[in-house]
Design a protein around this motif. Structure first.
Motif, PDB file in Angstrom:
ATOM      1  N   HIS A   1      -1.133   8.312  -5.963  1.00 52.20           N
ATOM      2  CA  HIS A   1      -0.596   7.673  -4.517  1.00 52.20           C
ATOM      3  C   HIS A   1       0.643   8.560  -3.984  1.00 52.20           C
TER       4      HIS A   1
ATOM      5  N   ARG B   1       0.794  -1.166  -0.054  1.00 49.72           N
ATOM      6  CA  ARG B   1      -0.093   0.116  -0.111  1.00 49.72           C
ATOM      7  C   ARG B   1       1.034   1.131   0.042  1.00 49.72           C
TER       8      ARG B   1
ATOM      9  N   ALA C   1      -4.373   7.115  -0.852  1.00 46.49           N
ATOM     10  CA  ALA C   1      -3.581   5.782  -0.854  1.00 46.49           C
ATOM     11  C   ALA C   1      -4.080   4.905  -1.506  1.00 46.49           C
ATOM     12  N   GLY C   2      -3.094   3.833  -1.836  1.00 48.73           N
ATOM     13  CA  GLY C   2      -3.690   2.958  -2.697  1.00 48.73           C
ATOM     14  C   GLY C   2      -2.590   1.866  -3.041  1.00 48.73           C
ATOM     15  N   PRO C   3      -2.825   0.805  -3.830  1.00 44.06           N
ATOM     16  CA  PRO C   3      -2.305  -0.092  -3.790  1.00 44.06           C
ATOM     17  C   PRO C   3      -0.965  -0.004  -4.910  1.00 44.06           C
TER      18      PRO C   3
ATOM     19  N   THR D   1       3.225   2.136  -9.202  1.00 47.91           N
ATOM     20  CA  THR D   1       1.674   2.575  -8.768  1.00 47.91           C
ATOM     21  C   THR D   1       1.456   3.563  -9.556  1.00 47.91           C
TER      22      THR D   1
ATOM     23  N   SER E   1      -3.476  -0.866  -8.993  1.00 46.54           N
ATOM     24  CA  SER E   1      -3.475  -2.305  -8.963  1.00 46.54           C
ATOM     25  C   SER E   1      -2.761  -3.229  -9.855  1.00 46.54           C
TER      26      SER E   1
ATOM     27  N   ARG F   1       5.637   1.510   7.882  1.00 46.89           N
ATOM     28  CA  ARG F   1       5.388   2.292   6.581  1.00 46.89           C
ATOM     29  C   ARG F   1       6.638   2.983   6.386  1.00 46.89           C
TER      30      ARG F   1
ATOM     31  N   GLU G   1       3.992   0.874   2.490  1.00 52.10           N
ATOM     32  CA  GLU G   1       3.600  -0.058   3.570  1.00 52.10           C
ATOM     33  C   GLU G   1       4.014  -1.455   3.358  1.00 52.10           C
TER      34      GLU G   1
ATOM     35  N   HIS H   1       1.021   5.149   0.250  1.00 52.79           N
ATOM     36  CA  HIS H   1       0.252   6.256   0.902  1.00 52.79           C
ATOM     37  C   HIS H   1       1.114   7.786   0.693  1.00 52.79           C
TER      38      HIS H   1
END
Length: 199
Positions: free
Chosen positions: A67, A42, A49-51, A63, A159, A81, A76, A44
Motif C-alpha cells: 500500500h 485506510r 489501497a488497504g487497511p 500496514t 489488517s 486523506r 485516510e 493509499h
C-alpha cells in the motif's frame, strides 16, 4: 463395551474443551471492534489501497508494503486523506510503516509475544460485503514458513490481528486461498532491531 464408549466420549469431550481453551469471548470481540473502529485507517499507495493500524500516538501506521511507494502514502483518517512519509518498507517481511503528519492519534495497545503465535487464538475483523457491517472472527494461528503464521480468516493485507485482551499481536501480509498469512510483531521487532554494537 459401555466403559469403552464412555472413555471415548470423555476423551472427545476433553479434546474439544482443550481446543477451545483461551478462545476469545463475545466481550473480547466487542473490545476489538471498538479498537478497530477508532484505530484502523485506510492507506493509499500509487497502485493499491488497504487497511493499516495506528501503532503510535504520533501517527505511526503499520500496514502492508503493497500500500505504499518508496517515499510516501496517503493515510485516510478523520475523513481526510493525509500525506504521510514512509519510514520503513521491508519487502521480505511484506510490511511498511507510514508516519502521518504531526498530531495526536488513537493508537492500539501492542503486545510482543516472543514465544510466537502458533496455536494462539487471534481476532480479526472481516470487512462486510454488499453493505453488511464488518464483523469480528476468531481463528487459531498455525505455523507457516518462518517467521509467518497462517489463519483461516479472509483478511486483506495490512489488517491487524488482536489477542483476546485487545492487544495488537500481528499484521496480515498476504491473502491466501481460504485465509491469510500474518507476521507476528515479535518477528518485526527481531528482524528490524538495530544490530548490537560489540566493543
Amino acid at each position: 463395551m459401555m466403559p469403552r464408549l464412555l472413555v471415548l466420549i470423555l476423551g472427545f469431550s476433553l479434546a474439544a474443551h482443550a481446543s477451545n481453551a483461551g478462545r476469545p469471548t463475545r466481550a473480547d470481540m466487542q473490545r476489538v471492534m471498538e479498537l478497530h473502529a477508532r484505530s484502523v485507517v485506510r492507506v493509499h499507495g500509487p497502485r493499491r489501497a488497504g487497511p493499516g493500524v495506528i501503532v503510535g500516538s504520533q501517527g505511526q501506521v503499520l500496514t502492508s508494503v503493497e500500500h505504499v511507494s518508496l517515499e510516501a502514502a496517503e493515510v485516510e483518517f478523520g475523513g481526510q486523506r493525509l500525506v504521510g512519509a514512509v519510514v520503513l518498507a521491508h519487502a521480505a517481511l511484506k510490511i511498511a510503516v507510514v508516519a502521518a503528519p504531526r498530531g495526536s492519534y488513537p493508537s492500539v495497545p501492542v503486545k510482543v509475544l516472543p514465544e510466537g503465535l502458533d496455536g494462539q487464538w487471534l481476532i480479526g475483523v472481516v470487512a462486510g460485503r454488499r453493505k453488511q457491517d464488518a464483523r469480528p472472527f476468531t481463528a487459531v494461528a498455525r505455523h507457516a514458513n518462518a517467521p509467518f503464521v497462517d489463519l483461516d480468516l479472509p483478511l486483506a493485507p495490512g489488517s491487524p490481528l488482536f489477542d483476546s485482551e485487545g492487544r495488537l499481536v500481528a499484521v496480515v501480509v498476504q491473502l491466501r486461498p481460504g485465509g491469510c498469512r500474518a507476521l507476528p510483531l515479535a518477528s518485526i521487532q527481531r528482524q528490524l532491531a538495530p544490530p548490537a554494537v560489540t566493543p
